[in-house]
Design a protein around this motif. Structure first.
Motif: not given
Length: 334
Positions: A254-280
């Protein structure tokens, strides 16, 4: 911007050289960014703030230590000023330069602008551009560079299926970038006919009108139940981020570049997704030489994202048009 919904164009003193590394440019064009709508809509605090962080123009004056650009050069710069020499810049992350200056604090929706760290921030074109190239060079200053970074962060490339969440200017140019990087299939999330048409022109192979869980399900249908290899998130909301992560196959990016507003990713969602997340914030300066050359050689035409052009003195109308979605992106001429 005096306050939410209150944009005024006023006369101010001309900018002047403040540091020996500064340059003063006369803008050929500027524009309204989707991120400018956050304070416009009251989602970010704003009080008499100068506006604008995207710019192209001609160098009028340089400080005593500026060596890489000269008076008369037509230049493109990033929305972050950077020295382009520190270790972080050299690693390709100029948006995090140890001496960085956010151009939004200086304001470039103006006739003239001071550019700090000019040697590391500005890239000169090979000559004076033809007038029809100026919108595309303008796009390179932010939305094209940001969409390009998103595609790179998502590892778009040959053999990959790329999904793009967000059909604003950044999302549309993320599609263009993914296509240029050789993606095999590009799925655009869009509900707007005009943006769908431009998405296809830029390289999209599939359009998905559904959002949220329904959108995720549709991507899974198109990818044999696996999800996309690469997903670009170009909105910045909770729904968009979850849609992006859940549309990505295990091991995908996942490449994320949208200016983040009130975005929260729970640990279990992130842990089980098995994806790479990079951006800013995108290190646009890293890509400017390549993008300028592609535009100069007329291999890409990112300026097509500008679907409304207004003179600078009518900037308030441009903000309103983008807020009401009657325009994708507004070019301001001088």
């Amino acid at each position: 911007m005096y306050g939410p919904g209150d944009v005024r164009v006023e006369d101010r003193e001309d900018p002047r050289i403040m540091e020996p590394t500064d340059a003063i440019i006369r803008l050929a064009a500027t524009c309204v960014c989707g991120s400018d709508l956050w304070p416009y809509r009251g989602a970010e605090p704003v009080d008499h703030q100068v506006m604008g962080h995207e710019y192209v123009g001609v160098v009028q004056e340089v400080g005593s230590e500026v060596r890489n650009v000269k008076v008369g050069d037509f230049v493109v710069g990033s929305f972050w000023a950077s020295d382009n020499t520190c270790e972080i810049c050299q690693a390709g992350y100029q948006a995090y330069c140890v001496h960085r200056v956010p151009m939004g604090t200086i304001g470039t929706q103006s006739e003239l602008a001071r550019i700090p760290l000019a040697d590391g921030t500005l890239v000169a074109t090979a000559g004076m551009p033809d007038p029809d190239l100026i919108p595309s060079l303008m796009a390179a200053s932010d939305v094209l560079g940001t969409g390009w970074f998103a595609a790179v962060a998502a590892e778009a490339g040959p053999g990959k299926t790329v999904a793009v969440v967000g059909d604003g200017a950044v999302g549309l140019l993320g599609i263009l970038a993914a296509s240029q990087l050789g993606a095999e299939r590009i799925i655009a999330f869009s509900r707007h006919a005009d943006r769908q048409a431009l998405a296809r022109e830029f390289g999209s192979t599939d359009i998905v009108a559904e959002r949220g869980d329904a959108g995720v399900a549709r991507v899974k249908e198109l990818t044999d139940g696996l999800g996309a290899h690469s997903v670009i998130e170009a909105v910045g909301t909770q729904e968009a981020m979850m849609q992006a992560i859940r549309s990505t196959r295990p091991g995908g990016h996942v490449g994320f570049v949208g200016v983040s507003h009130d975005v929260a990713i729970t640990g279990d969602e992130l842990f089980m997704a098995g994806v790479h997340i990079h951006g800013g914030p995108a290190p646009v300066r890293q890509y400017l030489p390549e993008l300028i050359q592609l535009i100069w050689d007329r291999k890409i035409n990112p300026g097509k994202v500008f679907d409304l052009t207004l003179p600078l003195e009518r900037a308030a109308e441009g903000y309103l048009a983008m807020d009401q979605r009657t325009a994708t992106k507004v070019l301001l001429t001088l």
